[in-house]
Design a protein around this motif. Structure first.
Motif, PDB file in Angstrom:
ATOM      1  N   VAL A   1      29.149 -79.710  92.659  1.00 49.51           N
ATOM      2  CA  VAL A   1      30.752 -80.256  93.771  1.00 49.51           C
ATOM      3  C   VAL A   1      31.878 -79.638  92.910  1.00 49.51           C
TER       4      VAL A   1
ATOM      5  N   ASN B   1      26.451 -86.407  92.404  1.00 47.92           N
ATOM      6  CA  ASN B   1      25.227 -85.862  92.978  1.00 47.92           C
ATOM      7  C   ASN B   1      24.537 -86.191  92.204  1.00 47.92           C
TER       8      ASN B   1
ATOM      9  N   PRO C   1      28.442 -76.077  97.498  1.00 48.91           N
ATOM     10  CA  PRO C   1      29.652 -77.427  96.832  1.00 48.91           C
ATOM     11  C   PRO C   1      29.708 -78.753  97.877  1.00 48.91           C
ATOM     12  N   HIS C   2      31.152 -78.426  99.241  1.00 48.21           N
ATOM     13  CA  HIS C   2      31.395 -79.110 100.044  1.00 48.21           C
ATOM     14  C   HIS C   2      30.212 -79.966 100.278  1.00 48.21           C
TER      15      HIS C   2
ATOM     16  N   PHE D   1      27.857 -80.945  99.212  1.00 49.56           N
ATOM     17  CA  PHE D   1      26.847 -82.245  98.118  1.00 49.56           C
ATOM     18  C   PHE D   1      28.602 -83.291  97.813  1.00 49.56           C
ATOM     19  N   ASP D   2      29.661 -83.049  97.671  1.00 49.49           N
ATOM     20  CA  ASP D   2      30.527 -83.324  98.130  1.00 49.49           C
ATOM     21  C   ASP D   2      30.866 -84.577  98.947  1.00 49.49           C
TER      22      ASP D   2
END
Length: 316
Positions: free
Chosen positions: A42, A234, A248-249, A251-252
């Protein structure tokens, strides 16, 4: 049981990782893990340096053995390149190096636009990759034309006297069985006696089993939970999401559905030596030979001090 420290490439700069490694050695830890990522999980984690550069630098600041936990030698990095990188690392670390490998995550491996294969294909690719790596470590000229990889007239000249062991990560039944079949050891993160037993019963025998867990050192448990939830939400995602989400976005976005209490259950939060000892005991009872702890957040020196002062003396 051997107690090691896990260097989180996703959360700390290379300089901070080197400082942690020096501190871990002074505190009495016996070995190091290091993660190998292209992206953090993240955005809040904020880092993701090239692990192989850090591994080289580690050889100059401490004498602890190093294991990659784990490298994916199948998509982003060709197994012939990993073979050279690991051989050089083993030379720099005077043989105190273990190549930990796994089938990887789309998060790190999709960056060239390659299709992300299904699990069975990834396991097949990992099997062939390990075959290529071991062939190159003989020092012979290697010509290989397999289903997934081609190597033409390749030879590795800088090699250790003894090839490094290859430990294989596995969580599902197929990957655990593969680890037992082709690995010199086993890597996991769950305190599961069933997983260790499956590895040992299906060919792993008495090969070393490593595992790791996360902590967030702070003055109070609640503050540790706050830090852990900020940096690693996460960790609460279920199932195969960690293998298939590509950025990552994403997962965010999904991490917003994870309640903080789930992170409390997965991390050792706060400053309690007893809580760390209880977690280590879970892994010992599951049958692991080595366990590695990583800190999340700014108070990593506090965790090292806690282990030096209370945890490691009581374990020994």
């Amino acid at each position: 049981m051997k107690i090691g420290y896990f260097l989180s490439s996703e959360e700390y700069t290379p300089a901070e990782l080197l400082a942690q490694a020096r501190g871990a050695e002074r505190a009495g830890f016996e070995a190091l893990w290091i993660s190998d990522h292209y992206h953090p999980w993240v955005d809040a984690q904020g880092q993701s340096a090239f692990a192989w550069s850090t591994i080289g630098a580690l050889s100059q600041v401490c004498g602890l053995p190093v294991t990659t936990a784990v490298t994916c030698p199948t998509v982003r990095l060709h197994p012939a390149v990993i073979a050279q990188a690991a051989a050089t690392s083993a030379v720099l670390h005077d043989g105190r190096f273990v190549l930990g490998v796994g089938t990887g995550e789309a998060l790190n491996e999709h960056i060239f636009g390659d299709a992300w294969p299904p699990t069975d294909v990834r396991l097949e690719m990992l099997t062939e990759a390990v075959e290529v790596i071991r062939a190159l470590w003989t020092g012979d000229v290697v010509n290989h034309r397999g289903k997934h990889y081609t190597v033409q007239q390749a030879r590795i000249y800088t090699r250790p006297d003894t090839p490094p062991p290859i430990y294989v990560s596995g969580f599902g039944p197929k990957s655990i069985d593969l680890a037992a079949r082709i690995g010199d050891g086993y890597i996991n993160t769950k305190p599961s006696a069933d997983m260790v037993r499956r590895f040992r019963d299906n060919g792993g025998g008495d090969k070393p089993c490593q595992a790791g867990f996360k902590a967030a050192y702070a003055d109070t448990e609640d503050e540790g939970v706050r830090i852990a939830y900020e940096k690693w939400p996460n960790a609460g995602l279920p199932g195969e999401l960690s293998q298939v989400l590509a950025s990552p976005h994403l997962f965010d976005q999904l991490a917003k559905l994870v309640p903080p209490e789930r992170i409390r259950q997965k991390f050792v939060c706060g400053d309690s030596a007893d809580a760390h000892l209880e977690m280590v005991d879970k892994y010992a009872k599951a049958g692991y030979d080595e366990v590695y702890v990583t800190n999340s957040g700014p108070h990593w020196q506090g965790l090292l001090d806690l282990y030096q002062r209370e945890v490691l003396p009581r374990l020994r």
